[in-house]
Design a protein around this motif. Structure first.
Motif, short mmCIF file in Angstrom:
data_model
loop_
_atom_site.label_atom_id
_atom_site.label_comp_id
_atom_site.label_asym_id
_atom_site.label_seq_id
_atom_site.Cartn_x
_atom_site.Cartn_y
_atom_site.Cartn_z
N ASP A 50 7.89 6.24 -6.67
CA ASP A 50 8.75 5.82 -7.76
C ASP A 50 8.99 6.91 -8.79
O ASP A 50 9.67 6.69 -9.79
N ALA A 130 -0.83 1.29 -2.09
CA ALA A 130 -0.24 0.71 -3.29
C ALA A 130 -1.30 -0.06 -4.06
O ALA A 130 -2.33 -0.45 -3.52
N ALA A 132 -2.47 -1.08 -8.51
CA ALA A 132 -2.13 -1.19 -9.93
C ALA A 132 -3.27 -0.70 -10.79
O ALA A 132 -4.44 -0.72 -10.39
N TYR A 134 -4.70 -1.80 -14.42
CA TYR A 134 -4.65 -2.81 -15.47
C TYR A 134 -5.38 -2.29 -16.70
O TYR A 134 -6.51 -1.81 -16.61
N TYR A 198 5.00 -3.61 2.51
CA TYR A 198 4.83 -3.70 1.06
C TYR A 198 5.88 -4.61 0.45
O TYR A 198 5.57 -5.46 -0.42
N ARG A 202 5.45 -8.08 -1.87
CA ARG A 202 6.07 -8.36 -3.17
C ARG A 202 6.93 -9.63 -3.12
O ARG A 202 6.97 -10.39 -4.09
N ALA A 227 0.88 -3.45 -16.76
CA ALA A 227 0.19 -2.74 -15.69
C ALA A 227 1.05 -1.60 -15.15
O ALA A 227 2.28 -1.68 -15.16
N GLN A 228 0.39 -0.56 -14.68
CA GLN A 228 1.08 0.49 -13.94
C GLN A 228 1.00 0.15 -12.46
O GLN A 228 -0.07 0.09 -11.87
N GLU A 229 2.13 -0.11 -11.87
CA GLU A 229 2.21 -0.38 -10.43
C GLU A 229 2.37 0.96 -9.71
O GLU A 229 3.14 1.81 -10.13
N ARG A 231 3.05 2.93 -5.98
CA ARG A 231 3.44 2.98 -4.56
C ARG A 231 3.33 4.43 -4.13
O ARG A 231 4.10 5.28 -4.59
#
Length: 241
Positions: A50, A130, A132, A134, A198, A202, A227-229, A231
């Protein structure tokens, strides 16, 4: 639990545009074995799907004293001395780092003896790692219990069983030449065969009443900021893939 590493660095570098492949080439050819020779475990290195200018990687240490010794040996040693100028020229910011400890490591998370493709390998895996990050309020905020009891079952039901879960290691940074972020987090990672897997995860989360109506609102309330997601695409020589 990893037989190597009770201490883990999660590092995210912001790079100059178009320089990520240059850094990965240097990293995969010289810095993997160069760091492991000083006692580290280079778990995985990734392209952020991303952000084309972000490089993410994970390394582990047996304990805090070993971390200080290994970092001093590498950054004061010949491999870094020879290739640091090339690596540093790719970077805008290398201070986005978290000092973590493992809460759970399952099959799929690399061990010391996990296979690693040899130097010169160019085949990039199709898999995704992948997860996250938090952002929590405090080490004793009950977040780990909430994550274990409520978030993990929802993730598993959606096809994203975590293979690694970490939280902040509350300790003084014993190698201050490399700063770490002063915040409390929980981080998880899962493996997906490809982007379609993935995307299906989602989709299932988005369609889950339990996630949308119960788990996600509570997660937001318990978090200090969104949160930082993540991928991530493993590099050709990443163990975690």
């Amino acid at each position: 639990m990893d037989e190597c590493c009770a201490v883990v660095d999660l590092r995210q570098y912001t790079l100059h545009p178009g320089q990520r492949d240059t850094l990965i080439d240097v990293f995969d050819e010289y810095f993997v074995e160069g760091q492991e020779a000083t006692g580290m475990h280079i778990v995985g290195q990734f392209r952020d799907l991303d952000d084309p200018d972000r490089f993410v990687w994970i390394r582990g240490f047996a304990d805090l004293p070993s971390r200080a010794d290994a970092l001093a040996a590498f950054y004061g040693g010949p491999v870094w001395r020879e290739h640091s100028a090339t690596a540093n020229a790719t970077m805008i910011d290398s201070d986005n780092a978290l000092l973590l400890k493992p809460l759970e490591l399952r099959d799929g998370y690399p061990r010391l003896d996990s296979p690693r493709p040899p130097i010169g390998t160019t085949d990039i895996p199709g898999s995704l790692i992948a997860g996250a990050v938090y952002h929590r309020g405090a080490p004793d905020d009950g977040f780990v219990e909430f994550f274990t009891d409520h978030v993990v079952p929802a993730l598993v039901a959606s096809g994203a069983e975590p293979v690694a879960v970490f939280e902040t290691l509350v300790a003084e940074n014993n190698f201050p030449a490399l700063p770490v972020r002063d915040e409390v987090v929980l981080v998880w990672f899962a493996r997906f065969d490809d982007e379609a897997a993935y995307d299906e995860h989602r989709r299932r989360l988005a369609a889950s009443p339990t996630w949308q109506q119960k788990v996600l609102p509570e997660l937001v309330c318990r978090s200090g900021k969104p949160a930082q997601e993540l991928r991530l695409r493993p590099t050709a020589r990443s163990q975690f893939k």
